[in-house]
Scaffold this motif. Structure first.
Motif, PDB file in Angstrom:
ATOM      1  N   GLY A 123      -2.622  21.291 -18.758  1.00 54.81           N
ATOM      2  CA  GLY A 123      -3.284  22.717 -19.433  1.00 54.81           C
ATOM      3  C   GLY A 123      -4.013  22.265 -20.596  1.00 54.81           C
ATOM      4  N   ARG A 124      -4.688  23.174 -21.151  1.00 56.32           N
ATOM      5  CA  ARG A 124      -5.672  23.028 -22.171  1.00 56.32           C
ATOM      6  C   ARG A 124      -5.201  23.138 -23.772  1.00 56.32           C
ATOM      7  N   ALA A 125      -3.813  23.477 -23.745  1.00 53.87           N
ATOM      8  CA  ALA A 125      -3.176  23.778 -25.254  1.00 53.87           C
ATOM      9  C   ALA A 125      -3.321  22.319 -25.910  1.00 53.87           C
ATOM     10  N   ALA A 126      -3.539  22.187 -27.085  1.00 49.51           N
ATOM     11  CA  ALA A 126      -3.680  20.882 -27.792  1.00 49.51           C
ATOM     12  C   ALA A 126      -2.198  20.290 -27.876  1.00 49.51           C
ATOM     13  N   LYS A 127      -1.886  18.943 -27.474  1.00 45.11           N
ATOM     14  CA  LYS A 127      -0.631  18.263 -27.645  1.00 45.11           C
ATOM     15  C   LYS A 127      -0.887  16.947 -27.858  1.00 45.11           C
ATOM     16  N   GLN A 128      -0.260  16.464 -28.827  1.00 38.80           N
ATOM     17  CA  GLN A 128      -0.333  15.088 -29.373  1.00 38.80           C
ATOM     18  C   GLN A 128      -0.580  14.111 -28.127  1.00 38.80           C
ATOM     19  N   HIS A 129       0.423  14.163 -27.172  1.00 36.96           N
ATOM     20  CA  HIS A 129       0.539  13.071 -25.986  1.00 36.96           C
ATOM     21  C   HIS A 129      -0.630  13.110 -25.219  1.00 36.96           C
ATOM     22  N   LEU A 130      -1.340  14.206 -25.449  1.00 29.62           N
ATOM     23  CA  LEU A 130      -2.549  14.115 -24.462  1.00 29.62           C
ATOM     24  C   LEU A 130      -4.203  13.959 -25.149  1.00 29.62           C
ATOM     25  N   LEU A 131      -3.799  13.485 -26.472  1.00 29.84           N
ATOM     26  CA  LEU A 131      -4.996  13.165 -27.251  1.00 29.84           C
ATOM     27  C   LEU A 131      -5.697  11.896 -26.489  1.00 29.84           C
ATOM     28  N   GLY A 132      -6.912  11.629 -26.524  1.00 27.34           N
ATOM     29  CA  GLY A 132      -7.576  10.883 -25.923  1.00 27.34           C
ATOM     30  C   GLY A 132      -7.155   9.341 -26.429  1.00 27.34           C
ATOM     31  N   ALA A 133      -6.829   9.203 -27.682  1.00 28.03           N
ATOM     32  CA  ALA A 133      -6.319   7.941 -28.397  1.00 28.03           C
ATOM     33  C   ALA A 133      -4.946   7.756 -27.647  1.00 28.03           C
ATOM     34  N   GLU A 134      -4.215   8.462 -27.309  1.00 31.11           N
ATOM     35  CA  GLU A 134      -2.944   8.351 -26.580  1.00 31.11           C
ATOM     36  C   GLU A 134      -2.981   8.030 -25.316  1.00 31.11           C
ATOM     37  N   THR A 135      -3.786   8.755 -24.576  1.00 32.40           N
ATOM     38  CA  THR A 135      -4.045   8.596 -23.062  1.00 32.40           C
ATOM     39  C   THR A 135      -4.822   7.402 -22.376  1.00 32.40           C
ATOM     40  N   MET A 136      -5.826   7.076 -23.288  1.00 30.09           N
ATOM     41  CA  MET A 136      -6.811   6.043 -22.661  1.00 30.09           C
ATOM     42  C   MET A 136      -6.132   4.550 -22.844  1.00 30.09           C
ATOM     43  N   GLY A 137      -6.656   3.836 -21.504  1.00 35.30           N
ATOM     44  CA  GLY A 137      -6.084   2.566 -21.478  1.00 35.30           C
ATOM     45  C   GLY A 137      -4.763   2.418 -21.154  1.00 35.30           C
ATOM     46  N   GLY A 138      -3.777   3.547 -20.840  1.00 31.01           N
ATOM     47  CA  GLY A 138      -2.566   3.329 -20.260  1.00 31.01           C
ATOM     48  C   GLY A 138      -1.917   4.519 -19.456  1.00 31.01           C
ATOM     49  N   MET A 139      -0.922   4.250 -19.107  1.00 28.14           N
ATOM     50  CA  MET A 139      -0.099   5.528 -18.248  1.00 28.14           C
ATOM     51  C   MET A 139       1.158   5.406 -18.555  1.00 28.14           C
ATOM     52  N   THR A 140       1.953   6.627 -18.462  1.00 26.26           N
ATOM     53  CA  THR A 140       3.054   6.892 -18.875  1.00 26.26           C
ATOM     54  C   THR A 140       3.729   8.005 -17.557  1.00 26.26           C
ATOM     55  N   PRO A 141       5.018   7.867 -17.601  1.00 26.04           N
ATOM     56  CA  PRO A 141       5.888   8.534 -16.600  1.00 26.04           C
ATOM     57  C   PRO A 141       6.417  10.060 -17.518  1.00 26.04           C
ATOM     58  N   TYR A 142       6.832  10.737 -16.820  1.00 23.37           N
ATOM     59  CA  TYR A 142       7.483  12.200 -17.505  1.00 23.37           C
ATOM     60  C   TYR A 142       8.039  12.772 -16.527  1.00 23.37           C
ATOM     61  N   GLY A 143       8.899  13.419 -16.921  1.00 15.19           N
ATOM     62  CA  GLY A 143       9.901  14.254 -15.982  1.00 15.19           C
ATOM     63  C   GLY A 143      10.702  13.429 -15.021  1.00 15.19           C
ATOM     64  N   VAL A 144      11.205  12.449 -15.656  1.00 14.20           N
ATOM     65  CA  VAL A 144      11.845  11.325 -14.754  1.00 14.20           C
ATOM     66  C   VAL A 144      13.209  11.726 -14.540  1.00 14.20           C
ATOM     67  N   GLY A 145      13.886  11.494 -13.445  1.00 15.66           N
ATOM     68  CA  GLY A 145      15.119  11.672 -12.954  1.00 15.66           C
ATOM     69  C   GLY A 145      15.290  13.145 -12.455  1.00 15.66           C
ATOM     70  N   GLY A 146      14.275  13.591 -11.852  1.00 17.71           N
ATOM     71  CA  GLY A 146      14.647  14.958 -11.120  1.00 17.71           C
ATOM     72  C   GLY A 146      14.360  16.343 -12.333  1.00 17.71           C
ATOM     73  N   GLY A 147      13.829  15.944 -13.008  1.00 19.82           N
ATOM     74  CA  GLY A 147      13.691  17.002 -14.369  1.00 19.82           C
ATOM     75  C   GLY A 147      12.343  17.795 -14.045  1.00 19.82           C
ATOM     76  N   HIS A 148      11.343  17.351 -13.282  1.00 20.80           N
ATOM     77  CA  HIS A 148      10.368  17.985 -13.088  1.00 20.80           C
ATOM     78  C   HIS A 148      10.127  19.366 -12.498  1.00 20.80           C
ATOM     79  N   ARG A 149       9.555  20.356 -12.894  1.00 20.19           N
ATOM     80  CA  ARG A 149       9.760  21.762 -12.127  1.00 20.19           C
ATOM     81  C   ARG A 149       8.990  21.722 -10.988  1.00 20.19           C
ATOM     82  N   HIS A 150       8.170  20.696 -10.637  1.00 23.70           N
ATOM     83  CA  HIS A 150       7.673  20.806  -9.365  1.00 23.70           C
ATOM     84  C   HIS A 150       8.804  20.269  -8.206  1.00 23.70           C
ATOM     85  N   THR A 151       9.912  19.616  -8.555  1.00 22.47           N
ATOM     86  CA  THR A 151      10.690  18.949  -7.554  1.00 22.47           C
ATOM     87  C   THR A 151      11.223  20.161  -6.626  1.00 22.47           C
TER      88      THR A 151
END
Length: 343
Positions: A181-209
């Motif tokens: 989404g478009r709402a401002a979130k710290q973990h989505l800032l360019g400085a946070e996302t550029m040059g790396g990858m991160t998992p989220y919603g691990v262990g069956g917690g993601h709503r699309h499961t």
């Protein structure tokens, strides 16, 4: 014939993508364009890439502003669609790009979303075996989530043909940051996302499961259980999904490829690539297309399917416009791009 169409959530990525596609649709007249906190501004301030619509005034998202259109697209936060829909005429075609009406099980909805279940609408993924005919006469359609679009199309042929075991299904997807989404979130800032990858919603917690499990179970005719892990990739848009499942005894690599190729052989927006060619997210950028490839891992007895989609186009807005075309009796490809953008 020209249809009057309203778009809610016009300030977000999904709403902006719906408007991008509709602005080139030959049978559409764009009516109300609405948002919540951004009401009163011009669309060009919020979506500067929509040049033809830049002077349009953004109205507040209310039933009164959305009523009276032939088609209404909802691109609202979870839990906001039901109240709007209740005030619209029953003959209005409503395409919901949110999650509110996707899940059938009220208990599962409550577990993953933590709010009352609004109900269930027909699931808007025509390429799933048997789903297209169910959508043609509907006036309310729930568009799939972006992750489920790729995951379901990756594995559906094998489950529909009875070739795959319903347990031990594993899906890992890498998504561009626009999927959050478009709402401002710290973990989505360019400085946070550029040059790396991160998992989220691990262990069956993601709503699309549960949504992916629901879709695969429907085509398999039996419950399918799933382990789903999403990851965040340093790109603006696109999803690369790698989905695997155990094949049943006696199933060969040749039969797997024949099944996938025959299932999607006449589909305009799904391509099984030639053997040896693997899909990349850039190949579908900006298009309503899914490209996939599969391989049989004989060592583990698993099929491995890689699929790519643009999360904002086929994964959201393009799928929504495709469903609108289907309901209105138009060719499904009307106003939709077959080709991606390169380089």
């Amino acid at each position: 014939m020209t249809y009057s169409v309203a778009v809610s959530g016009a300030s977000g990525y999904a709403g902006g993508e719906v408007l991008r596609l509709l602005s080139a649709h030959p049978h559409v007249s764009i009516g109300a364009v609405t948002a919540h906190s951004n009401a009163g501004t011009t669309l060009g301030t919020l979506q500067p890439h929509l040049h033809r619509l830049r002077d349009r005034q953004v109205e507040k998202t209310t039933v009164a502003n959305l009523r009276g259109h032939d088609v209404v697209f909802l691109a609202l936060p979870h839990g906001a669609s039901a109240e709007i829909v209740a005030g619209l005429d029953s003959d209005t075609v409503v395409i919901d790009a949110g999650a509110d009406f996707r899940l059938r099980d009220a208990r599962v909805w409550q577990e993953f979303y933590g709010s009352p279940h609004a109900g269930t609408w027909p699931y808007g993924l025509p390429e799933l075996p048997g789903f297209r005919d169910l959508l043609k006469n509907e006036r309310r359609i729930a568009v799939p989530g972006c992750f489920p679009t790729g995951a379901l199309l990756a594995l559906a042929p094998g489950f529909a043909a009875g070739l795959l075991e319903p347990d031990d299904v594993v899906v890992v997807s890498a998504s561009g940051t626009s999927g959050a989404g478009r709402a401002a979130k710290q973990h989505l800032l360019g400085a946070e996302t550029m040059g790396g990858m991160t998992p989220y919603g691990v262990g069956g917690g993601h709503r699309h499961t549960p949504e992916i499990e629901q879709g695969l179970s429907a085509v398999a005719g039996e419950p399918v259980t799933l382990s789903f892990t999403p990851t965040l990739a340093p790109m603006a848009r696109g999803i690369l999904t790698t989905a695997t499942a155990r094949v049943k005894p006696g199933v060969t690599a040749e039969r797997l490829r024949r099944t996938w190729s025959e299932t999607y052989g006449t589909e305009e927006f799904v391509t099984v690539l030639p053997e040896g060619q693997w899909p990349g997210t850039k190949s579908v950028l900006g298009s309503n297309h899914v490209a996939l490839q599969l391989a049989f891992d004989a060592h583990t007895g698993r099929v491995v399917v890689c699929a790519v989609v643009d999360n904002l186009t086929k994964g959201t807005a393009g799928g929504a416009v495709q469903c609108m075309n289907l309901v209105l009796g138009l060719p499904e490809s009307t106003g939709l791009l077959h080709a991606g953008v390169a380089p």
